[in-house]
Design a protein around this motif. Structure first.
Motif, PDB file in Angstrom:
ATOM      1  N   GLN A  33      82.723 -25.653 -43.942  1.00  0.00           N
ATOM      2  CA  GLN A  33      82.696 -25.818 -45.382  1.00  0.00           C
ATOM      3  C   GLN A  33      83.551 -27.021 -45.759  1.00  0.00           C
ATOM      4  OE1 GLN A  33      83.629 -22.027 -47.276  1.00  0.00           O
ATOM      5  NE2 GLN A  33      82.285 -20.922 -45.893  1.00  0.00           N
ATOM      6  N   TYR A  35      85.572 -28.771 -48.937  1.00  0.00           N
ATOM      7  CA  TYR A  35      86.168 -28.509 -50.234  1.00  0.00           C
ATOM      8  C   TYR A  35      86.811 -29.785 -50.767  1.00  0.00           C
ATOM      9  CZ  TYR A  35      85.947 -23.461 -49.205  1.00  0.00           C
ATOM     10  OH  TYR A  35      85.534 -22.188 -48.905  1.00  0.00           O
ATOM     11  N   GLN A  37      90.089 -30.679 -53.333  1.00  0.00           N
ATOM     12  CA  GLN A  37      91.236 -30.058 -53.988  1.00  0.00           C
ATOM     13  C   GLN A  37      91.965 -31.080 -54.835  1.00  0.00           C
ATOM     14  OE1 GLN A  37      94.303 -28.523 -51.350  1.00  0.00           O
ATOM     15  NE2 GLN A  37      94.947 -26.993 -52.845  1.00  0.00           N
ATOM     16  N   GLY A  42      93.130 -24.948 -56.837  1.00  0.00           N
ATOM     17  CA  GLY A  42      92.611 -24.423 -55.585  1.00  0.00           C
ATOM     18  C   GLY A  42      91.477 -25.285 -55.059  1.00  0.00           C
ATOM     19  N   PRO A  43      91.143 -25.134 -53.777  1.00  0.00           N
ATOM     20  CA  PRO A  43      90.006 -25.865 -53.212  1.00  0.00           C
ATOM     21  C   PRO A  43      88.704 -25.471 -53.917  1.00  0.00           C
ATOM     22  CG  PRO A  43      91.364 -24.888 -51.468  1.00  0.00           C
ATOM     23  CD  PRO A  43      91.821 -24.303 -52.764  1.00  0.00           C
ATOM     24  N   LEU A  45      84.640 -25.585 -53.609  1.00  0.00           N
ATOM     25  CA  LEU A  45      83.622 -25.736 -52.578  1.00  0.00           C
ATOM     26  C   LEU A  45      82.615 -26.829 -52.939  1.00  0.00           C
ATOM     27  CD1 LEU A  45      82.422 -24.454 -49.941  1.00  0.00           C
ATOM     28  CD2 LEU A  45      80.886 -23.204 -51.467  1.00  0.00           C
ATOM     29  N   THR A  48      78.369 -25.870 -47.716  1.00  0.00           N
ATOM     30  CA  THR A  48      78.511 -25.108 -46.477  1.00  0.00           C
ATOM     31  C   THR A  48      77.394 -25.529 -45.533  1.00  0.00           C
ATOM     32  OG1 THR A  48      79.436 -23.198 -47.636  1.00  0.00           O
ATOM     33  CG2 THR A  48      78.522 -22.800 -45.453  1.00  0.00           C
ATOM     34  N   LEU A  88      88.898 -31.473 -47.979  1.00  0.00           N
ATOM     35  CA  LEU A  88      89.273 -30.561 -46.907  1.00  0.00           C
ATOM     36  C   LEU A  88      88.030 -30.055 -46.188  1.00  0.00           C
ATOM     37  CD1 LEU A  88      91.747 -28.293 -48.935  1.00  0.00           C
ATOM     38  CD2 LEU A  88      92.386 -30.060 -47.304  1.00  0.00           C
TER      39      LEU A  88
ATOM     40  N   PHE B  91      96.753 -18.730 -52.313  1.00  0.00           N
ATOM     41  CA  PHE B  91      95.393 -18.767 -52.847  1.00  0.00           C
ATOM     42  C   PHE B  91      94.657 -17.489 -52.487  1.00  0.00           C
ATOM     43  CE2 PHE B  91      95.345 -22.984 -54.413  1.00  0.00           C
ATOM     44  CZ  PHE B  91      96.035 -23.785 -53.528  1.00  0.00           C
ATOM     45  N   SER B 101      76.882 -17.974 -43.714  1.00  0.00           N
ATOM     46  CA  SER B 101      76.466 -18.951 -44.717  1.00  0.00           C
ATOM     47  C   SER B 101      77.070 -18.681 -46.078  1.00  0.00           C
ATOM     48  CB  SER B 101      74.942 -18.963 -44.825  1.00  0.00           C
ATOM     49  OG  SER B 101      74.489 -17.706 -45.275  1.00  0.00           O
ATOM     50  N   PRO B 103      79.782 -18.878 -48.738  1.00  0.00           N
ATOM     51  CA  PRO B 103      80.994 -19.652 -48.990  1.00  0.00           C
ATOM     52  C   PRO B 103      82.109 -18.786 -49.566  1.00  0.00           C
ATOM     53  CG  PRO B 103      79.409 -20.019 -50.733  1.00  0.00           C
ATOM     54  CD  PRO B 103      78.722 -19.160 -49.718  1.00  0.00           C
ATOM     55  N   GLN B 104      83.331 -19.224 -49.341  1.00  0.00           N
ATOM     56  CA  GLN B 104      84.489 -18.577 -49.942  1.00  0.00           C
ATOM     57  C   GLN B 104      84.902 -19.390 -51.163  1.00  0.00           C
ATOM     58  OE1 GLN B 104      87.602 -17.632 -47.110  1.00  0.00           O
ATOM     59  NE2 GLN B 104      86.119 -17.030 -45.557  1.00  0.00           N
ATOM     60  N   HIS B 105      85.059 -18.689 -52.280  1.00  0.00           N
ATOM     61  CA  HIS B 105      85.442 -19.325 -53.534  1.00  0.00           C
ATOM     62  C   HIS B 105      86.915 -19.044 -53.796  1.00  0.00           C
ATOM     63  CE1 HIS B 105      81.284 -20.296 -54.794  1.00  0.00           C
ATOM     64  NE2 HIS B 105      80.999 -19.256 -54.036  1.00  0.00           N
ATOM     65  N   PHE B 106      87.640 -20.090 -54.111  1.00  0.00           N
ATOM     66  CA  PHE B 106      89.093 -20.000 -54.246  1.00  0.00           C
ATOM     67  C   PHE B 106      89.533 -19.992 -55.705  1.00  0.00           C
ATOM     68  CE2 PHE B 106      91.002 -20.628 -50.002  1.00  0.00           C
ATOM     69  CZ  PHE B 106      89.841 -20.790 -49.269  1.00  0.00           C
ATOM     70  N   GLY B 107      90.634 -19.275 -55.968  1.00  0.00           N
ATOM     71  CA  GLY B 107      91.306 -19.388 -57.248  1.00  0.00           C
ATOM     72  C   GLY B 107      92.214 -20.611 -57.269  1.00  0.00           C
ATOM     73  N   ASP B 108      92.870 -20.827 -58.384  1.00  0.00           N
ATOM     74  CA  ASP B 108      93.752 -21.997 -58.533  1.00  0.00           C
ATOM     75  C   ASP B 108      95.145 -21.765 -57.956  1.00  0.00           C
ATOM     76  OD1 ASP B 108      92.430 -23.393 -61.637  1.00  0.00           O
ATOM     77  OD2 ASP B 108      91.971 -23.797 -59.532  1.00  0.00           O
ATOM     78  N   GLY B 109      95.408 -20.557 -57.489  1.00  0.00           N
ATOM     79  CA  GLY B 109      96.643 -20.320 -56.769  1.00  0.00           C
ATOM     80  C   GLY B 109      97.813 -19.875 -57.632  1.00  0.00           C
TER      81      GLY B 109
END
Lengths: 115, 115
Positions: A33, A35, A37, A42-43, A45, A48, A88, B91, B101, B103-109
């Motif tokens: 994946q 990303y 940032q 946060g990263p 996306l 993928t 990233l 995060f 397949s 994807p991982q979605h991230f918060g802003d931390g």
């Protein structure tokens, strides 16, 4: 230990230039994946890739997953100041065809596009 | 577009105190993750959580750490007795399934500062 090495670490270019950043490993990943940032966030996306040799395009960005699923590249055509940021790559550790598992991140490529 | 939300955005705590970091994953997602990023270093995996139990954890995730999904929407990370070296961005991420397949979605931390 699986590692992802990104290069270059820093890249400063002029608007309109093309660039490629690389993400390399000696290990096989089930997915890769990319990303982006921004500072303090946060990263986010971008894409993928799952299949060896896969190429995906996202407007001016082209992503490729290596045939052996050990490396990937991100190519940006005609870079713009809005492309500035930290890029990233992150490899999915899970078994191919099964669970993705956790992500292993590279340190990132810090891109600066000057107008 | 649905997003992962994290609170607080910044937490300052005295060494030895307990902290709880909160996350609301995307509502139809089933897999949840915590990562941390020490200033200037790469994003590192801490723990993954599925079906109300830990599915995988890293060596960083020792007995001082715990995770919980106290209700249908929140996902928390607790650090029982904080140390100076726990200072980092934390995060939360979620994915719809654990498949390669997905994807991982991230918060802003949450920026955690230990004094």
């Amino acid at each position: 230990t699986q590692l992802l090495e990104q290069s270059p670490q820093f890249l400063s270019i002029q608007e309109g230039e093309n660039l490629t950043v690389y993400c390399n490993s000696s290990s096989v990943f089930s997915s890769l994946q990319w990303y982006r940032q921004e500072p303090g966030e946060g990263p986010v996306l971008l894409v993928t890739v799952v299949t060896g040799g896969e190429v995906k395009k996202l407007k001016r960005l082209t992503f490729q997953f290596g045939d052996a699923r050990k490396d990937s590249s991100l190519h940006i055509t005609a870079a713009q100041p809005g492309d500035t940021g930290l890029y990233l790559c992150a490899g999915g550790r899970g078994d191919y065809g099964g669970s993705q598992g956790n992500l292993i991140f590279g340190k990132g490529t810090k891109l600066s596009v000057k107008p | 577009e649905p997003e992962v939300t994290q609170t607080p955005s910044h937490q300052v705590t005295q060494m030895g105190q307990e902290v709880i970091l909160r996350c609301v994953p995307i509502s139809n997602h089933l897999y949840f993750y915590w990562y941390r990023q020490i200033l200037g270093q790469k994003v590192e995996f801490l723990v993954s959580f599925y079906n109300n139990e830990i599915s995988e954890k890293s060596e960083i995730f020792d007995d001082q750490f715990s995770v919980e999904r106290p209700d249908g929407s929140n996902f928390t990370l607790k650090i029982r007795s904080t140390k100076l070296e726990d200072s980092a961005m934390y995060f939360c991420a979620s994915s719809r399934t654990g498949g390669v397949s997905q994807p991982q979605h991230f918060g802003d931390g949450t920026r955690l500062s230990i004094l």
